[in-house]
Motif scaffolding. Sequence first.
Motif, mmCIF file in Angstrom:
data_model
loop_
_atom_site.group_PDB
_atom_site.id
_atom_site.type_symbol
_atom_site.label_atom_id
_atom_site.label_comp_id
_atom_site.label_asym_id
_atom_site.label_seq_id
_atom_site.Cartn_x
_atom_site.Cartn_y
_atom_site.Cartn_z
ATOM 1 N N UNK A 1 -14.525 4.548 -9.841
ATOM 2 C CA UNK A 1 -14.031 5.576 -8.934
ATOM 3 C C UNK A 1 -12.747 5.191 -8.230
ATOM 4 N N UNK A 2 -11.889 6.190 -8.000
ATOM 5 C CA UNK A 2 -10.602 6.001 -7.331
ATOM 6 C C UNK A 2 -10.376 7.128 -6.329
ATOM 7 N N UNK A 3 -9.448 6.895 -5.401
ATOM 8 C CA UNK A 3 -9.068 7.928 -4.438
ATOM 9 C C UNK A 3 -7.662 7.648 -3.934
ATOM 10 N N UNK A 4 -6.981 8.712 -3.525
ATOM 11 C CA UNK A 4 -5.679 8.600 -2.854
ATOM 12 C C UNK A 4 -5.725 9.431 -1.585
ATOM 13 N N UNK A 5 -5.330 8.819 -0.479
ATOM 14 C CA UNK A 5 -5.178 9.510 0.795
ATOM 15 C C UNK A 5 -3.683 9.518 1.106
ATOM 16 N N UNK A 6 -3.121 10.711 1.323
ATOM 17 C CA UNK A 6 -1.674 10.798 1.483
ATOM 18 C C UNK A 6 -1.269 11.846 2.516
ATOM 19 N N UNK A 7 -0.176 11.557 3.191
ATOM 20 C CA UNK A 7 0.405 12.511 4.135
ATOM 21 C C UNK A 7 1.249 13.563 3.411
#
Length: 269
Positions: free
Chosen positions: A64-70
């Motif tokens: 599993x992967x994730x990206x949190x971005x503004x």
Amino acid sequence: MHFISWNVNGIRACVRKGFLDFFQEMDADFFCIQESKLQKGQIQLDLDGYYQYWNYAERKGYSGTAIFTKWEPLHVFYGLDSNNFEPEGRIITLEYESFYVINVYTPNSKRDLTRLEDRLEWEDRLFDYLQKLNKKKPLIYCGDLNVAHHEIDLRNDKTNHGNSGFTKEERSKMTRLLDAGFVDTLRHFHPDKDDIFTWWSYMKTIRERNIGWRIDYFIVSEQLIPALKKSEVHSSVLGSDHCPIGLVIDEKQLMQMGVGEDERTYTSY
């Protein structure tokens, strides 16, 4: 523009060990994680000001992967082909007007190398994918790539030749990528430093003695070299068997790169 990548080895456990404190301290524009080890609905992260993009593995408690971005992307892709699907949740691509961000958790070939063939097939598919993207606009590629490229990227290189993560096959795939127009950003700034590692065994005193491997990377298109400001390793940050890594890129220069408005096309994977 500030980027962070971290294999958290289970985001729920990492949150209990201070993940959110580090997240808030970094205040990064992009925060990429690997090995989230959960399914949708198993955690609720209140990350004010951030868009969240998750790719869950079909197998529970795995990968599993994730990206949190503004930065809200133009498009989000979750696979290496037109199916836009990756059953182990190993990749997320965000597309912006002048660049791509690709977050990857590369398959481990396993201690007995029983998954080496699958790993090499993944490398070939990913290589083709990155090349296709790079022809359209520059990219920032990061994650746990599960390979120590050179002898200086692990403490005990002599006893690990041929072991998982340090086979000639895995290392040659990294060499091929860098020879195809990409840059290992940490080696751009620190070409000869031999004590920078990002993963340590949980065995007693291993991390304290810095007996580690560097297997987490920020790799970028060569044309981004003038925009690079800093590539760093946060080795003192605990919470996982990996530590976070960071990259700083000049925002103005990054936004000016890529294809022109009249020529811009978007990838449909």
